[in-house]
Scaffold this active site. Structure first.
Site, PDB file in Angstrom:
ATOM      1  N   LYS A  22       0.848  -1.210   0.000  1.00 24.76           N
ATOM      2  CA  LYS A  22       0.000   0.000   0.000  1.00 24.76           C
ATOM      3  C   LYS A  22       0.874   1.247   0.000  1.00 24.76           C
ATOM      4  O   LYS A  22       0.669   2.178  -0.771  1.00 24.76           O
ATOM      5  CB  LYS A  22      -0.909   0.042   1.222  1.00 24.76           C
ATOM      6  CG  LYS A  22      -1.571   1.405   1.420  1.00 24.76           C
ATOM      7  CD  LYS A  22      -2.404   1.476   2.668  1.00 24.76           C
ATOM      8  CE  LYS A  22      -1.660   1.740   3.926  1.00 24.76           C
ATOM      9  NZ  LYS A  22      -1.410   3.160   4.228  1.00 24.76           N
ATOM     10  N   ASN A  23       1.874   1.284   0.889  1.00 24.10           N
ATOM     11  CA  ASN A  23       2.663   2.501   1.064  1.00 24.10           C
ATOM     12  C   ASN A  23       3.692   2.736  -0.035  1.00 24.10           C
ATOM     13  O   ASN A  23       4.447   3.693   0.020  1.00 24.10           O
ATOM     14  CB  ASN A  23       3.302   2.514   2.456  1.00 24.10           C
ATOM     15  CG  ASN A  23       2.243   2.710   3.525  1.00 24.10           C
ATOM     16  OD1 ASN A  23       1.121   3.109   3.225  1.00 24.10           O
ATOM     17  ND2 ASN A  23       2.593   2.422   4.762  1.00 24.10           N
ATOM     18  N   CYS A 116      -4.844  12.558  13.004  1.00 26.08           N
ATOM     19  CA  CYS A 116      -5.568  11.285  12.885  1.00 26.08           C
ATOM     20  C   CYS A 116      -5.411  10.531  14.195  1.00 26.08           C
ATOM     21  O   CYS A 116      -4.718  11.007  15.107  1.00 26.08           O
ATOM     22  CB  CYS A 116      -5.094  10.485  11.682  1.00 26.08           C
ATOM     23  SG  CYS A 116      -3.633   9.515  11.986  1.00 26.08           S
ATOM     24  N   ARG A 121       0.438  14.570  13.196  1.00 29.82           N
ATOM     25  CA  ARG A 121       0.990  14.360  11.840  1.00 29.82           C
ATOM     26  C   ARG A 121       1.023  15.628  10.986  1.00 29.82           C
ATOM     27  O   ARG A 121       0.378  15.686   9.925  1.00 29.82           O
ATOM     28  CB  ARG A 121       0.237  13.238  11.134  1.00 29.82           C
ATOM     29  CG  ARG A 121       0.241  11.936  11.940  1.00 29.82           C
ATOM     30  CD  ARG A 121      -0.477  10.827  11.253  1.00 29.82           C
ATOM     31  NE  ARG A 121       0.285  10.285  10.134  1.00 29.82           N
ATOM     32  CZ  ARG A 121      -0.140   9.263   9.384  1.00 29.82           C
ATOM     33  NH1 ARG A 121      -1.313   8.717   9.628  1.00 29.82           N
ATOM     34  NH2 ARG A 121       0.580   8.801   8.400  1.00 29.82           N
ATOM     35  N   ASP A 306       4.462   0.474  12.067  1.00 33.81           N
ATOM     36  CA  ASP A 306       3.262  -0.164  11.515  1.00 33.81           C
ATOM     37  C   ASP A 306       3.126  -1.624  11.919  1.00 33.81           C
ATOM     38  O   ASP A 306       2.139  -2.269  11.556  1.00 33.81           O
ATOM     39  CB  ASP A 306       3.247  -0.037   9.986  1.00 33.81           C
ATOM     40  CG  ASP A 306       3.098   1.411   9.529  1.00 33.81           C
ATOM     41  OD1 ASP A 306       3.339   1.677   8.350  1.00 33.81           O
ATOM     42  OD2 ASP A 306       2.767   2.261  10.380  1.00 33.81           O
ATOM     43  N   ARG A 398      -8.637  -0.483   4.186  1.00 32.67           N
ATOM     44  CA  ARG A 398      -7.753   0.522   3.600  1.00 32.67           C
ATOM     45  C   ARG A 398      -6.380  -0.045   3.265  1.00 32.67           C
ATOM     46  O   ARG A 398      -5.693   0.432   2.377  1.00 32.67           O
ATOM     47  CB  ARG A 398      -7.579   1.698   4.566  1.00 32.67           C
ATOM     48  CG  ARG A 398      -8.855   2.489   4.835  1.00 32.67           C
ATOM     49  CD  ARG A 398      -8.517   3.780   5.513  1.00 32.67           C
ATOM     50  NE  ARG A 398      -7.378   4.404   4.851  1.00 32.67           N
ATOM     51  CZ  ARG A 398      -6.590   5.287   5.450  1.00 32.67           C
ATOM     52  NH1 ARG A 398      -6.821   5.626   6.706  1.00 32.67           N
ATOM     53  NH2 ARG A 398      -5.574   5.825   4.804  1.00 32.67           N
TER      54      ARG A 398
HETATM   55  C1  EPZ Z   1       4.156   6.957   6.466  1.00 34.77           C
HETATM   56  O1  EPZ Z   1       3.371   8.003   7.039  1.00 34.77           O
HETATM   57  C2  EPZ Z   1       3.224   5.760   6.298  1.00 34.77           C
HETATM   58  N1  EPZ Z   1       2.131   6.123   5.423  1.00 34.77           N
HETATM   59  C3  EPZ Z   1       2.682   5.345   7.666  1.00 34.77           C
HETATM   60  O2  EPZ Z   1       1.899   4.165   7.506  1.00 34.77           O
HETATM   61  C4  EPZ Z   1       3.840   5.008   8.576  1.00 34.77           C
HETATM   62  O3  EPZ Z   1       3.360   4.756   9.865  1.00 34.77           O
HETATM   63  C5  EPZ Z   1       4.825   6.196   8.642  1.00 34.77           C
HETATM   64  O4  EPZ Z   1       5.237   6.590   7.327  1.00 34.77           O
HETATM   65  C6  EPZ Z   1       6.067   5.872   9.440  1.00 34.77           C
HETATM   66  O5  EPZ Z   1       6.715   4.751   8.933  1.00 34.77           O
HETATM   67  C7  EPZ Z   1       2.350   6.105   4.074  1.00 34.77           C
HETATM   68  O6  EPZ Z   1       3.418   5.836   3.573  1.00 34.77           O
HETATM   69  C8  EPZ Z   1       1.184   6.457   3.209  1.00 34.77           C
HETATM   70  P1  EPZ Z   1       6.202  10.268   8.602  1.00 34.77           P
HETATM   71  P2  EPZ Z   1       3.932   9.506   7.096  1.00 34.77           P
HETATM   72  O7  EPZ Z   1       6.082  11.549   7.877  1.00 34.77           O
HETATM   73  O8  EPZ Z   1       4.780   9.760   5.910  1.00 34.77           O
HETATM   74  C9  EPZ Z   1       6.519  13.675  11.945  1.00 34.77           C
HETATM   75  C10 EPZ Z   1       0.042   2.729   7.760  1.00 34.77           C
HETATM   76  O9  EPZ Z   1      -0.429   2.171   8.752  1.00 34.77           O
HETATM   77  N2  EPZ Z   1       6.419  14.655  10.853  1.00 34.77           N
HETATM   78  O10 EPZ Z   1       7.360   9.413   8.288  1.00 34.77           O
HETATM   79  O11 EPZ Z   1       2.778  10.387   7.346  1.00 34.77           O
HETATM   80  C11 EPZ Z   1       5.244  12.863  12.122  1.00 34.77           C
HETATM   81  O12 EPZ Z   1       4.286  13.534  12.878  1.00 34.77           O
HETATM   82  C12 EPZ Z   1       0.504   4.197   7.856  1.00 34.77           C
HETATM   83  O13 EPZ Z   1       0.180   2.198   6.643  1.00 34.77           O
HETATM   84  C13 EPZ Z   1       6.460  16.003  11.138  1.00 34.77           C
HETATM   85  O14 EPZ Z   1       6.548  16.401  12.294  1.00 34.77           O
HETATM   86  O15 EPZ Z   1       4.845   9.451   8.406  1.00 34.77           O
HETATM   87  C14 EPZ Z   1       5.768  11.595  12.783  1.00 34.77           C
HETATM   88  O16 EPZ Z   1       5.868  11.800  14.143  1.00 34.77           O
HETATM   89  C15 EPZ Z   1       0.184   4.817   9.171  1.00 34.77           C
HETATM   90  N3  EPZ Z   1       6.362  16.885  10.110  1.00 34.77           N
HETATM   91  C16 EPZ Z   1       7.136  11.431  12.143  1.00 34.77           C
HETATM   92  O17 EPZ Z   1       7.508  12.709  11.610  1.00 34.77           O
HETATM   93  C17 EPZ Z   1       6.248  16.476   8.799  1.00 34.77           C
HETATM   94  O18 EPZ Z   1       6.160  17.321   7.887  1.00 34.77           O
HETATM   95  C18 EPZ Z   1       7.209  10.397  11.022  1.00 34.77           C
HETATM   96  O19 EPZ Z   1       6.119  10.567  10.173  1.00 34.77           O
HETATM   97  C19 EPZ Z   1       6.216  15.111   8.526  1.00 34.77           C
HETATM   98  C20 EPZ Z   1       6.310  14.207   9.569  1.00 34.77           C
END
Ligand code: EPZ
Length: 440
Positions: A22-23, A116, A121, A306, A398
């Site tokens: 998915k990702n 969420c 996020r 995850d 999803r």
């Molecule tokens: C991706 O989300 C995945 N989703 C998530 O999978 C996964 O949990 C996550 O990466 C971590 O591995 C997809 O790829 C579609 P991040 P993402 O930006 O990109 C902070 C699932 O279950 N952050 O790597 O949204 C954020 O809040 C889903 O399949 C900022 O502060 O995660 C978090 O604490 C859930 N500012 C950390 O970084 C930003 O601009 C990592 O989040 C971006 C992120």
């Protein structure tokens, strides 16, 4: 709305094929926007999020055709620049249209994703990275409105290795003039798959798989001549390995890459499972008692957040105390309360959860709060004594392709019934029904 009913306590046995990730599917489908023309992608998982992505691309003017796990997508023309609220609230990953749209069309309007269940996020890193390339953003009426002239290469460092942040900025940088150096990038296999896809479109990227990506911008990209095959889903694979571990069974997942699951395999081995691998499959078997374990989630190649919920369910069945530390999202223990309803003994202190494993769970009605929590509750129900009902399974749809069907083929007593169904005899009938009916 549906729910899933499970009659637990049976060891799962057999072979199941991992679907495409998915990702990876979401960012790759959206990245087709940077290369006008007809794209063909293979191993695309049949998920609610895939449909949402294709309908979003359709609303931008890019029609698609789905044939099993093959998708044809035509990005020759972009008619609109907006990712509306009703799409983004269903799927945060819609924010990934920002980079490619600004690089291709110089304009993009995306509903700002709210928080969420698992955390606030924010997308500040996405915006900062795109601003470094020359984009300008305004925020109005809940929408981020971006404008860009010719993008220019830049040297940008992310404050943290963000997965979709890296993907968004990378997908713009491939069309920027000059060289971009992106530092502290996410190294997840899905980011690597996006890099390989962009190279197949004609992009120039060095450092793939490392935390520093160097991108030599090009003026034009085009669809590859052959269909691009999406990487298999390591999180789905990990979930099925835990299904074997938690039920004391023996399951082989094919079309899976063990190299993407190092930390998950280590955790399962420390819990007392036997793991065997080939280059394209992973097998997990457990016959003895489950041992307690400790894990700390971290960006790849660390332990994936995850998979944290699924391992918390497993820890409930271990004999002794396990600890799980969640370092990525600030609110990702929602499943703990539901596992407690099944008899799990879990204490939480900030981002540390301690599970006092008792070796058993009992069936109950539980409610899923997010995608991976729903998978964890289904796994717990497979191991629990008696009947369980898992509500709000739309979360599961999803990110898991035909999970009920795949589990049934491994010997689980599981079925999908309408939410209003209360009659236990009808649950049994649904679980006895031939597979097609049961997986609905
Ligand atoms: C991706 O989300 C995945 N989703 C998530 O999978 C996964 O949990 C996550 O990466 C971590 O591995 C997809 O790829 C579609 P991040 P993402 O930006 O990109 C902070 C699932 O279950 N952050 O790597 O949204 C954020 O809040 C889903 O399949 C900022 O502060 O995660 C978090 O604490 C859930 N500012 C950390 O970084 C930003 O601009 C990592 O989040 C971006 C992120």
């Amino acid at each position: 709305m549906d729910k899933i009913v499970v009659d637990g306590g049976r060891p799962l046995r057999g072979t199941v094929r991992a679907s495409g990730a998915k990702n990876a599917a979401l960012p790759l489908l959206i990245a087709t926007l940077v290369a006008p023309g007809e794209h063909r992608l293979a191993n695309v998982p049949a998920l609610a999020d895939t449909s949402t992505t294709l309908s979003l691309l359709g609303r931008l003017g890019c029609p698609s055709l789905v044939d099993g796990d093959q998708v044809r997508l035509d990005t020759s023309r972009i008619a609109f620049h907006e990712a509306p609220y009703d799409v983004v609230r269903k799927m945060r990953a819609s924010v990934l249209v920002l980079g490619p749209m600004l690089a291709r069309a110089g304009e993009a309007k995306v509903s700002l994703p709210g928080g969420c269940a698992i955390g606030t996020r924010p997308i500040d890193q996405h915006l900062k990275g795109l601003e470094a390339l020359g984009c300008r953003f305004t925020l109005e009426g809940g929408y981020v409105h971006g404008k860009a002239g010719d993008l220019r290469g830049a040297d940008f460092r992310f404050d943290m290795p963000t997965v979709t942040g890296t993907e968004n900025v990378l997908t713009a940088a491939v069309l920027a003039q000059g060289t971009s150096v992106l530092r502290n990038c996410a190294r997840e296999p899905e980011v690597v798959d996006l890099c390989h896809f962009l190279v197949a479109l004609g992009a120039r990227i060095d450092g793939i798989g490392t935390e520093t990506l160097t991108i030599e911008g090009v003026s034009r990209l085009s669809p590859p001549t052959r269909p691009y095959r999406i990487v298999s889903d390591r999180i789905e694979t990990g979930t099925f390995l835990v299904a074997a571990a938690i039920t004391g069974g023996d399951v082989e997942v094919t079309d899976a890459d063990p190299a993407l699951l190092g930390s998950v395999i280590d955790a399962l081995r420390s819990a007392g499972c036997t793991i065997t691998t080939t280059p394209t499959s992973v097998r997990c078997a457990r016959s003895g008692p489950l041992r307690p374990f400790s894990l700390v989630t971290a960006p790849f190649p660390g332990f994936p957040t995850d998979m944290q919920a699924q391992l918390m369910a497993l820890a409930c069945l271990a004999e002794g105390d396990s600890t799980l530390v969640e370092t990525i999202f600030e609110n990702r223990f929602m499943h703990a309360a539901e596992l407690r309803r099944m008899g799990g003994r879990i204490t939480e202190k900030g981002n540390l959860a301690t599970v006092h494993g008792t070796g058993r769970l009992s069936g109950a009605a539980v409610m899923a709060s997010d995608l991976r929590a729903s998978a964890a509750l289904v796994l717990a129900a497979l191991a629990a004594d008696g009947l369980s009902e898992v509500l709000r399974v739309y979360h599961l749809d999803r990110g898991y392709e035909d999970m009920v069907g795949k589990l049934r083929r491994l010997g689980a007593r599981i079925a999908r019934v309408s939410d209003g169904e209360r009659d236990a005899a009808r649950f049994q009938a649904a679980m006895d029904a031939p597979l097609l009916e049961a997986s609905g």
